[in-house]
Every structure is written in C-alpha cells, then in structure tokens.
Write a protein that holds these residues in place. Structure first.
Motif, mmCIF file in Angstrom:
data_model
loop_
_atom_site.group_PDB
_atom_site.id
_atom_site.type_symbol
_atom_site.label_atom_id
_atom_site.label_comp_id
_atom_site.label_asym_id
_atom_site.label_seq_id
_atom_site.Cartn_x
_atom_site.Cartn_y
_atom_site.Cartn_z
ATOM 1 N N LYS A 32 0.837 -1.201 0.000
ATOM 2 C CA LYS A 32 0.000 0.000 0.000
ATOM 3 C C LYS A 32 0.874 1.254 0.000
ATOM 4 N N LYS A 33 0.245 2.385 -0.317
ATOM 5 C CA LYS A 33 0.958 3.661 -0.329
ATOM 6 C C LYS A 33 1.301 4.083 1.096
ATOM 7 N N GLU A 34 2.469 4.643 1.285
ATOM 8 C CA GLU A 34 2.902 5.131 2.597
ATOM 9 C C GLU A 34 3.387 6.579 2.538
ATOM 10 N N ILE A 35 3.655 7.064 1.325
ATOM 11 C CA ILE A 35 4.205 8.414 1.163
ATOM 12 C C ILE A 35 3.054 9.343 0.758
ATOM 13 N N ASN A 36 2.446 9.973 1.748
ATOM 14 C CA ASN A 36 1.234 10.769 1.495
ATOM 15 C C ASN A 36 1.483 12.268 1.458
ATOM 16 N N MET A 37 2.585 12.705 2.065
ATOM 17 C CA MET A 37 2.913 14.140 2.089
ATOM 18 C C MET A 37 4.409 14.288 1.848
ATOM 19 N N VAL A 38 4.819 15.471 1.424
ATOM 20 C CA VAL A 38 6.236 15.706 1.125
ATOM 21 C C VAL A 38 7.158 15.321 2.295
ATOM 22 N N PRO A 39 6.800 15.649 3.561
ATOM 23 C CA PRO A 39 7.693 15.243 4.662
ATOM 24 C C PRO A 39 7.912 13.726 4.777
ATOM 25 N N ASP A 40 6.987 12.922 4.226
ATOM 26 C CA ASP A 40 7.142 11.458 4.269
ATOM 27 C C ASP A 40 8.319 10.967 3.420
ATOM 28 N N MET A 41 8.842 11.836 2.548
ATOM 29 C CA MET A 41 9.927 11.418 1.651
ATOM 30 C C MET A 41 11.158 10.955 2.437
ATOM 31 N N GLY A 42 11.345 11.513 3.629
ATOM 32 C CA GLY A 42 12.467 11.086 4.472
ATOM 33 C C GLY A 42 12.345 9.618 4.854
ATOM 34 N N LYS A 43 11.089 9.191 5.131
ATOM 35 C CA LYS A 43 10.824 7.781 5.470
ATOM 36 C C LYS A 43 11.241 6.867 4.324
ATOM 37 N N TRP A 44 10.917 7.304 3.100
ATOM 38 C CA TRP A 44 11.244 6.523 1.902
ATOM 39 C C TRP A 44 12.759 6.389 1.736
ATOM 40 N N LYS A 45 13.480 7.496 1.890
ATOM 41 C CA LYS A 45 14.927 7.449 1.656
ATOM 42 C C LYS A 45 15.666 6.641 2.728
ATOM 43 N N ARG A 46 15.058 6.523 3.904
ATOM 44 C CA ARG A 46 15.673 5.727 4.979
ATOM 45 C C ARG A 46 15.182 4.269 4.968
ATOM 46 N N SER A 47 14.240 3.971 4.104
ATOM 47 C CA SER A 47 13.558 2.673 4.177
ATOM 48 C C SER A 47 14.389 1.512 3.625
ATOM 49 N N GLN A 48 14.006 0.316 4.076
ATOM 50 C CA GLN A 48 14.605 -0.905 3.525
ATOM 51 C C GLN A 48 14.257 -1.025 2.037
ATOM 52 N N ALA A 49 13.067 -0.570 1.665
ATOM 53 C CA ALA A 49 12.651 -0.616 0.246
ATOM 54 C C ALA A 49 13.613 0.183 -0.627
ATOM 55 N N TYR A 50 13.978 1.383 -0.187
ATOM 56 C CA TYR A 50 14.898 2.225 -0.968
ATOM 57 C C TYR A 50 16.255 1.534 -1.098
ATOM 58 N N ALA A 51 16.765 0.996 0.028
ATOM 59 C CA ALA A 51 18.070 0.316 0.005
ATOM 60 C C ALA A 51 18.037 -0.892 -0.933
ATOM 61 N N ASP A 52 16.970 -1.676 -0.853
ATOM 62 C CA ASP A 52 16.857 -2.873 -1.698
ATOM 63 C C ASP A 52 16.664 -2.507 -3.167
ATOM 64 N N TYR A 53 15.826 -1.513 -3.414
ATOM 65 C CA TYR A 53 15.554 -1.088 -4.795
ATOM 66 C C TYR A 53 16.842 -0.567 -5.449
ATOM 67 N N MET A 54 17.552 0.340 -4.759
ATOM 68 C CA MET A 54 18.791 0.879 -5.332
ATOM 69 C C MET A 54 19.852 -0.214 -5.451
ATOM 70 N N GLY A 55 19.883 -1.125 -4.480
ATOM 71 C CA GLY A 55 20.817 -2.246 -4.558
ATOM 72 C C GLY A 55 20.573 -3.083 -5.803
ATOM 73 N N PHE A 56 19.294 -3.304 -6.102
ATOM 74 C CA PHE A 56 18.903 -4.073 -7.298
ATOM 75 C C PHE A 56 19.356 -3.353 -8.577
ATOM 76 N N ILE A 57 19.086 -2.048 -8.657
ATOM 77 C CA ILE A 57 19.465 -1.252 -9.835
ATOM 78 C C ILE A 57 20.984 -1.300 -10.034
ATOM 79 N N LEU A 58 21.729 -1.118 -8.943
ATOM 80 C CA LEU A 58 23.192 -1.054 -9.036
ATOM 81 C C LEU A 58 23.818 -2.426 -9.296
ATOM 82 N N THR A 59 23.224 -3.476 -8.755
ATOM 83 C CA THR A 59 23.716 -4.834 -9.014
ATOM 84 C C THR A 59 23.606 -5.150 -10.501
ATOM 85 N N LEU A 60 22.464 -4.836 -11.097
ATOM 86 C CA LEU A 60 22.283 -5.080 -12.531
ATOM 87 C C LEU A 60 23.189 -4.170 -13.351
ATOM 88 N N ASN A 61 23.373 -2.947 -12.890
ATOM 89 C CA ASN A 61 24.243 -1.995 -13.579
ATOM 90 C C ASN A 61 25.663 -2.569 -13.691
#
Length: 327
Positions: A32-61
């Motif tokens: 489900k969506k978790e980023i509802n307001m601009v201040p929530d962006m900090g949660k996204w950048k600190r999240s396990q999802a962000y780390a895993d997503y960027m890890g995936f992009i960079l691994t393939l790169n």
C-alpha cells in the motif's frame, strides 16, 4: 540476488554469490501507499525498500557492464515464463484496438486493456513463481499492475517503470529469479517489457506522466539509459558523442539498450535532436561512458526517486518495506 535476494545498496554480483542464502521469512501482504505528504519522503529514503531497490538497480548496472544485448547468457525457466507473461500483455494490445474518439491523446481502449490485466494479474504471476511462494502472489502482482501506466489519466512514466523494476526485485527476493539470471533479467525480460510499453504508448497515444518536456531525459523511460550506458563502458570505438549520429545508432542499436532508446526517440520525434531531447544532447558532450553512467545514477535518484510526485504512488509491502533499512 542471493536466494532471498537480500540486496543492499551498492552491492555487487560478487557479494551476492559469496553470501549463503538467508532463511526466508516474509509475512506477505498487499502493498500500500505510505508516502502521502512531502515530509514522508524522508521515510522513503531511509527505508529498507529504498536500500533494496537501489541495490537491485546497481547490481544489474554492474552485471551488464561492457556486455552486448546479443552476448550469450543462460535463460532459466522462470525467465521463459516471464517472457510468456509479457507476450500475453502484447497479444492483448492486438485484441484491444484503439477506439474512434475526438481527443487525439489517451485512447480510451487502453482502459479496457488495463481492466483485463487488473482482472488476470494474479493468475499471470502465479504461473511464473514456484508453488511454494503462492502466498506472495497478491503482493508481487500489485507491482505488475502499477508497471504499465495509469488507466484514469492514460499516461505512463518513470514511476510505472520503477514499479516494474520493483516487480523484478521482488521476484529476486523470493528466489524465483537468481544471480545467474542477471543478464537475462535485463537483456530478455526488461528489453521485452520496454517493447511492450512502447507498443502501448504508440497504440493508445499515452501521455507522458509528469513529463518535464525537453528538460526530462525521455518522455517515458529512464532505467534503460542507466543500464544501457553501463553496457558501453570502455567500448573500444563508441563514445558518448556518437549516439547523436543516426548512422551509428542504426548500426549498433541491436547490441546496446541505450542506442535502442535513442532509435525509438528518433522515430517518434521530429526536428533537431538538441531541441527535442536537450538533456540527452548535453549528455553526448560527456567524455566517457563511465561518467555518463555515474551521472545518470545521480540524476535518477534526484529526478525520480527523490521527487514526491513520482514516489507518492510507490507501494510498500513485506518484500519492499517502508521500515528503516538494516544498519
């Protein structure tokens, strides 16, 4: 992409092969969506999802560095099943022709096409993943539905592309896709996905989602430019300045994702390249593909992953979690 695919930002294929698979313990849930307001962006950048997503992009790169689309690599049964899924989406486009309507853009037939996907997404995904992971189907299928555009606005953009990368990342995390699938993930699955999305965009005249006009990299995609520039790192003859030459693009587009994207832009747009694709024109002045690649990764983070209008639509479940990343 070890069996659980526990990727960490900046991980490389070497890291993945050396670590033994961790026991899988996911409590699958519909994202489900978790980023509802601009201040929530900090949660996204600190999240396990962000780390895993960027890890995936960079691994393939890292995995595709210096390799042609036409090189040899293994194609697993799961990869074949994913290609079959994308063939199905392609066939549905043929079965759902555009309708006559007064407005030129956003053909309403797309909504009928999308409704079919919405109805059958879980069945498509359950045909791809091993039966022991059937509990993950609703969670993973949610990303597939997000990956093809928006039926209300009849548009498509980098947020939808990110959902497809998230879909593939989730398949890695449950072990359906493995380390040895890395080249096939990009050169087979993602390449096929791009072609289906281009067909959707052309058939239904989809609007670019949140397009920045000529100041964006491309109306619809970003990731193939990152991975495509990695393919060209240390190329013996092709330099960044060459991709604005149509002859070079036509000769090499079947080997390099970056040049294939340029070919598509050349087919879709008229006028001087510097005017309709200003950002790409600027990139052609960068001296090396390595610098292009590094610059595009920074730009992707800044222009896509750190932009609220894109990330507000991203969904979080157990596989891509909003919880803070493990230290």
């Amino acid at each position: 992409m070890a069996e659980t695919g526990q990727l960490h930002s900046g991980s490389s294929p070497e890291d993945d092969t050396s670590t033994p698979p961790l026991p899988i313990s996911f409590n699958f849930k519909v994202p489900k969506k978790e980023i509802n307001m601009v201040p929530d962006m900090g949660k996204w950048k600190r999240s396990q999802a962000y780390a895993d997503y960027m890890g995936f992009i960079l691994t393939l790169n890292e995995a595709v560095k210096g390799k042609k689309l036409t090189c040899e690599y293994s194609v697993s049964e799961t990869v074949e099943k994913l290609l079959s899924l994308l063939d199905t989406l392609d066939r549905w486009i043929d079965e759902t022709p555009p309708v006559d309507q007064p407005s030129r853009f956003g053909n309403k037939a797309y909504r009928s096409w999308f409704a079919k996907l919405e109805q059958k997404a879980e069945a498509l995904v359950s045909a791809v993943i091993p039966p022991e992971f059937s509990a993950a189907v609703p969670e993973i299928a949610a990303y597939l539905k997000e990956a093809v555009g928006n039926p209300t606005r009849i548009d498509y953009g980098t947020g939808h592309e990110a959902a497809f990368a998230a879909f593939l990342c989730c398949l890695c995390k449950i072990g359906a896709l493995r380390v040895e699938d890395q080249l096939a993930i990009l050169f087979k699955i993602f390449d096929r996905y791009l072609k289906v999305m281009r067909k959707l965009q052309k058939t239904y005249r989809m609007e670019p989602a949140g397009s920045q006009g000529v100041w964006g990299l491309d109306d619809f995609q970003f990731l193939p430019f990152i991975w495509g520039s990695s393919q060209l790192v240390d190329h013996s003859t092709l330099e960044p300045r060459h991709f604005v030459e149509e002859k070079i693009v036509n000769e090499h587009h079947q080997d390099y994702m970056f040049l294939d994207c340029i070919k598509f832009i050349n087919e879709m747009k008229t006028g001087p390249f510097a005017e309709h694709s200003n950002q790409l024109w600027n990139i052609s002045a960068v001296p090396t593909w390595s610098k292009v690649n590094q610059g595009l990764i920074r730009m992707y983070k800044a222009e896509c992953l750190e932009k609220f209008p894109v990330i507000q639509h991203f969904k979080f479940g157990s596989l891509l979690s909003i919880q803070p990343a493990h230290p």
